[in-house]
Scaffold this motif. Structure first.
Motif, PDB file in Angstrom:
ATOM      1  N   ASP A  63       0.857  -1.336   0.084  1.00  0.00           N
ATOM      2  CA  ASP A  63      -0.006  -0.039  -0.094  1.00  0.00           C
ATOM      3  C   ASP A  63       0.908   1.355  -0.178  1.00  0.00           C
ATOM      4  OD1 ASP A  63      -2.239  -1.583   0.189  1.00  0.00           O
ATOM      5  OD2 ASP A  63      -2.625  -1.443   2.264  1.00  0.00           O
ATOM      6  N   ALA A  64       1.959   1.199   0.746  1.00  0.00           N
ATOM      7  CA  ALA A  64       2.940   2.381   0.772  1.00  0.00           C
ATOM      8  C   ALA A  64       3.656   2.562  -0.450  1.00  0.00           C
ATOM      9  CB  ALA A  64       3.877   2.446   2.032  1.00  0.00           C
ATOM     10  N   ILE A 123      -0.019   5.183   5.886  1.00  0.00           N
ATOM     11  CA  ILE A 123      -0.487   3.513   5.683  1.00  0.00           C
ATOM     12  C   ILE A 123      -0.875   3.155   6.917  1.00  0.00           C
ATOM     13  CG2 ILE A 123      -0.352   1.267   4.854  1.00  0.00           C
ATOM     14  CD1 ILE A 123      -1.119   3.519   2.647  1.00  0.00           C
TER      15      ILE A 123
END
Length: 269
Positions: free
Chosen positions: A125-126, A213
């Motif tokens: 996600d990051a 995140i």
């Protein structure tokens, strides 16, 4: 009495924490106690016992039993509400955290495998929020047996799934992000490892992405503020326990290896 503390059969977790470096257990204490400030769902005498052990950097079996029970109670809270009195086994906590961060696990999947999937999801996600240059800088921290993996999250993901050094690096970065959120950037004794091994990544633009995140996955409830970072730190402890440091070049090597993959020196079995 230790015999009165029920940890729902998590004897493997207990043994892993008994064998762990105290500095790594201190990180769990900080996440559980909100760096000693205390939490609504934690009794003051429990916080005091954990803080006392932290100051001495010595964790008795009884204190570790108490720590596991508290984590299990926070896990139970994440399923129902903040004041649920019954804890849940660690495997259920990891499965819940994996679902919470948007990952998926199989039925009866090993705990270690689910922990690695949590790391994968947080970092992937990051990764999507990083610039091309940040991705390139981030990738430099991950290697396999032949050297750097290159600017490819798929390669990083595969390396994390195998466990070992790449998973440890992923956990260090994620723990640093959670510490940055929970402690206002001030690192506990254990998370100071991040400053030594990955300072540029943990506290530069990449750290900002990871912290964003981490925050998105923990702000939904006090329970997840505890369970998500604790699962990440336990994943780090577990992966660290699979390695031995080469006495010649100090490179971490799997305990199952007879020779160091870096310098070829023989390893004591």
């Amino acid at each position: 009495m230790e015999s009165e503390i029920d940890i729902n059969g998590d004897s493997d977790l207990l043994q892993m924490l008994i064998d762990a470096d105290p500095v790594d257990v201190i990180v769990l204490v900080d996440f559980l106690t909100d760096s000693g400030k205390g939490r609504l769902a934690m009794a003051s005498e429990v916080r005091e016992a954990l803080e006392s052990a932290k100051k001495k950097s010595k964790f008795s079996r009884g204190v570790l039993l108490l720590m596991i029970r508290e984590l299990q109670h926070f896990g139970g809270n994440s399923f129902v509400n903040l004041f649920r009195r019954n804890g849940v086994p660690y495997a259920e906590i990891v499965a819940d955290v994996l679902s919470h961060v948007g990952g998926t696990g199989g039925k009866n999947e090993p705990v270690a495998s689910m922990e690695l999937k949590v790391l994968e999801k947080l970092l992937s996600d990051a990764w999507e929020k990083m610039s091309a240059q940040e991705q390139a800088d981030f990738s430099k921290g991950f290697q396999n047996e032949t050297g750097p993996l290159g600017v490819s999250y798929a390669a990083i993901q595969a390396a994390i799934r195998r466990g070992g050094p790449a998973a440890i690096q992923a956990a260090l970065l994620a723990t640093g992000a959670f510490a940055r959120l929970a402690m206002g950037g001030a690192l506990a004794a254990g998370t100071s490892l991040v400053a030594g091994r990955a300072a540029g990544l943990a506290f530069g633009p990449i750290g900002v992405a990871l912290s964003g995140i981490a925050g998105a996955h923990t702000l939904t409830s006090q329970a997840y503020r505890v369970t998500v970072p604790c699962v990440v730190q336990i994943a780090y402890i577990r992966q660290k326990s699979t390695l031995v440091t080469c006495p010649s070049c100090e490179v971490p090597t799997p305990k199952t290896s007879k020779f160091c993959s870096e310098c070829g020196a023989g390893l004591a079995l």
